[in-house]
Design an enzyme around this catalytic site. Structure first.
Site, PDB file in Angstrom:
ATOM      1  N   SER A 161       3.891  -8.332 -12.962  1.00 14.77           N
ATOM      2  CA  SER A 161       4.720  -8.398 -11.772  1.00 14.77           C
ATOM      3  C   SER A 161       6.259  -8.793 -12.109  1.00 14.77           C
ATOM      4  CB  SER A 161       4.017  -9.355 -10.751  1.00 14.77           C
ATOM      5  OG  SER A 161       4.898  -9.798  -9.931  1.00 14.77           O
ATOM      6  N   TYR A 179       0.713 -17.847  -9.506  1.00 13.00           N
ATOM      7  CA  TYR A 179       0.625 -16.387  -9.891  1.00 13.00           C
ATOM      8  C   TYR A 179       1.695 -15.740 -10.852  1.00 13.00           C
ATOM      9  CZ  TYR A 179       1.300 -11.429  -8.392  1.00 13.00           C
ATOM     10  OH  TYR A 179       1.510 -10.033  -8.499  1.00 13.00           O
TER      11      TYR A 179
HETATM   12  P1  NAP Z   1      -4.485  -5.677  -3.162  1.00 16.35           P
HETATM   13  O1  NAP Z   1      -3.965  -4.666  -2.233  1.00 16.35           O
HETATM   14  O2  NAP Z   1      -4.760  -6.930  -2.432  1.00 16.35           O
HETATM   15  O3  NAP Z   1      -5.685  -4.898  -3.843  1.00 16.35           O
HETATM   16  C1  NAP Z   1      -6.416  -5.953  -4.758  1.00 16.35           C
HETATM   17  C2  NAP Z   1      -7.591  -5.064  -5.339  1.00 16.35           C
HETATM   18  O4  NAP Z   1      -8.013  -6.038  -6.441  1.00 16.35           O
HETATM   19  C3  NAP Z   1      -8.585  -4.832  -4.277  1.00 16.35           C
HETATM   20  O5  NAP Z   1      -9.269  -3.643  -4.747  1.00 16.35           O
HETATM   21  C4  NAP Z   1      -9.824  -5.806  -4.670  1.00 16.35           C
HETATM   22  O6  NAP Z   1     -10.925  -5.581  -4.511  1.00 16.35           O
HETATM   23  C5  NAP Z   1      -9.611  -6.056  -6.252  1.00 16.35           C
HETATM   24  N1  NAP Z   1      -9.881  -7.218  -6.928  1.00 16.35           N
HETATM   25  C6  NAP Z   1      -9.364  -8.442  -6.494  1.00 16.35           C
HETATM   26  N2  NAP Z   1     -10.142  -9.477  -7.166  1.00 16.35           N
HETATM   27  C7  NAP Z   1     -10.890  -8.741  -8.095  1.00 16.35           C
HETATM   28  C8  NAP Z   1     -12.037  -9.285  -9.146  1.00 16.35           C
HETATM   29  N3  NAP Z   1     -11.841 -10.568  -9.497  1.00 16.35           N
HETATM   30  N4  NAP Z   1     -12.506  -8.415  -9.632  1.00 16.35           N
HETATM   31  C9  NAP Z   1     -12.368  -6.988  -9.373  1.00 16.35           C
HETATM   32  N5  NAP Z   1     -11.394  -6.666  -8.515  1.00 16.35           N
HETATM   33  C10 NAP Z   1     -10.620  -7.508  -7.793  1.00 16.35           C
HETATM   34  O7  NAP Z   1      -3.496  -5.796  -4.302  1.00 16.35           O
HETATM   35  P2  NAP Z   1      -2.189  -4.927  -4.928  1.00 16.35           P
HETATM   36  O8  NAP Z   1      -1.038  -5.418  -4.087  1.00 16.35           O
HETATM   37  O9  NAP Z   1      -2.649  -3.472  -4.783  1.00 16.35           O
HETATM   38  O10 NAP Z   1      -2.246  -5.527  -6.392  1.00 16.35           O
HETATM   39  C11 NAP Z   1      -2.636  -4.938  -7.447  1.00 16.35           C
HETATM   40  C12 NAP Z   1      -2.044  -5.341  -8.840  1.00 16.35           C
HETATM   41  O11 NAP Z   1      -0.569  -5.110  -8.564  1.00 16.35           O
HETATM   42  C13 NAP Z   1      -2.280  -6.942  -8.792  1.00 16.35           C
HETATM   43  O12 NAP Z   1      -2.644  -7.276 -10.126  1.00 16.35           O
HETATM   44  C14 NAP Z   1      -1.100  -7.518  -8.083  1.00 16.35           C
HETATM   45  O13 NAP Z   1      -0.505  -8.771  -8.682  1.00 16.35           O
HETATM   46  C15 NAP Z   1      -0.094  -6.496  -8.830  1.00 16.35           C
HETATM   47  N6  NAP Z   1       1.279  -6.615  -8.165  1.00 16.35           N
HETATM   48  C16 NAP Z   1       1.422  -6.310  -6.590  1.00 16.35           C
HETATM   49  C17 NAP Z   1       2.568  -6.540  -6.057  1.00 16.35           C
HETATM   50  C18 NAP Z   1       2.796  -6.149  -4.704  1.00 16.35           C
HETATM   51  O14 NAP Z   1       4.055  -6.507  -4.081  1.00 16.35           O
HETATM   52  N7  NAP Z   1       1.767  -5.783  -3.893  1.00 16.35           N
HETATM   53  C19 NAP Z   1       3.892  -6.805  -6.757  1.00 16.35           C
HETATM   54  C20 NAP Z   1       3.758  -7.041  -8.040  1.00 16.35           C
HETATM   55  C21 NAP Z   1       2.419  -6.819  -8.932  1.00 16.35           C
HETATM   56  P3  NAP Z   1     -11.796  -5.807  -3.227  1.00 16.35           P
HETATM   57  O15 NAP Z   1     -11.001  -4.393  -2.366  1.00 16.35           O
HETATM   58  O16 NAP Z   1     -13.307  -5.519  -3.288  1.00 16.35           O
HETATM   59  O17 NAP Z   1     -11.366  -7.153  -2.426  1.00 16.35           O
END
Ligand code: NAP
Length: 249
Positions: free
Chosen positions: A144, A158
């Site tokens: 991130s 985080y």
């Molecule tokens: P999201 O929409 O909240 O989706 C998170 C996903 O991770 C869901 O499928 C969830 O499963 C799964 N998950 C959470 N905890 C888990 C665990 N312990 N074991 C297995 N699966 C798990 O998140 P996102 O925004 O797409 O984020 C994806 C990645 O991008 C993360 O690493 C996040 O830190 C990074 N990121 C995101 C952003 C942003 O702005 N969105 C920015 C920078 C980095 P369930 O569906 O079963 O709950």
């Protein structure tokens, strides 16, 4: 098309789901991992199969070692030799300052975002590395921009977990570069997904976007494009490096 297999953690929703769909379009059989939301993961699998691809949904908590071991074994059995891992699963907790955080919260973030990435990477290396008789492969960690910005007043825990993911990327890349494995990372900025709601502010992207040089939030598909490029042969001389997908912020 050559047979390729990818495990994408946290692939039921958000960036992981977009990555799983794009990976399938690029010929990967995809292990769609999820934690609780089985219906969302099943939906991703259904879409991949409708397009003629191969996919399975596997529930596993990446912070639990036994779950991760089982997930990789299931992928081996059902999809074949692993060629790619996307360490995407990640969580954040409600916004607060460091002086309000307790140890339980910090441990939970670190277990999922850091320990989970390490354990999944370990299982992938044991399958891909020429030192173990493997044919090579690629790992992409989803870090991130928080790793550089620190997320003051929101979630420094985080941000610190993502700095650890950056160090894992550099260190592991060096360890396995001569064994046929490339390890890279993407650093998304603010992307429209559900993760902001878990931080207590579902509308965060629209609040913060004025501070982004491109004046908008990003979309999961834009992050997926960078991930799939890093996995691909087009990135054959890139390891231990980062693509910032952040609109210039
Ligand atoms: P999201 O929409 O909240 O989706 C998170 C996903 O991770 C869901 O499928 C969830 O499963 C799964 N998950 C959470 N905890 C888990 C665990 N312990 N074991 C297995 N699966 C798990 O998140 P996102 O925004 O797409 O984020 C994806 C990645 O991008 C993360 O690493 C996040 O830190 C990074 N990121 C995101 C952003 C942003 O702005 N969105 C920015 C920078 C980095 P369930 O569906 O079963 O709950």
């Amino acid at each position: 098309m050559e047979d390729k297999t990818a495990i994408v953690t946290g692939a039921g929703r958000g960036i992981g789901a977009a990555t799983a769909l794009l990976a399938a379009d690029h010929g990967y059989g995809v292990c769609v991992n999820y934690l609780h939301n089985e219906a969302a993961a099943d939906d991703v699998v259904r879409k991949i199969r409708e397009r003629g691809g191969r996919a399975i949904a596997v529930g596993a908590d990446v912070s639990v070692e036994a779950d991760v071991i089982d997930m990789f074994e299931t992928s081996d059995k059902e999809l074949g030799v692993l060629s790619a891992l996307v360490n995407n699963a990640g969580i954040l907790a409600p916004q607060m300052r460091v002086d309000a955080m307790n140890a339980g919260r910090i441990d939970r973030i670190m277990r999922t975002n850091v320990t989970g990435c390490f354990i999944c990477a370990r299982q992938a290396v044991k399958r891909m590395s020429s030192a173990y008789g493997g044919k090579g492969g690629a790992i992409v960690n989803v870090s991130s921009m928080a790793s550089k910005l620190g997320s003051p007043g929101e979630y420094v825990d985080y941000a610190a977990s993502k700095a650890a993911v950056d160090a894992l990327t550099i260190g592991l890349a060096g360890e396995v570069a001569a064994e046929g494995i490339r390890v890279n990372a993407v650093r998304p900025g603010i992307i429209y997904t559900d993760i902001h709601a878990s931080g207590g502010e579902p509308g965060r992207v629209d609040r913060v976007k004025a501070g982004v040089p491109m004046q908008r939030g990003g979309h999961p598909e834009e992050v997926a494009e960078a991930i799939i490029w890093l996995l691909s042969g087009a990135a054959s001389y890139s390891t231990g490096c980062f693509i910032d997908v952040s609109g210039g912020r």
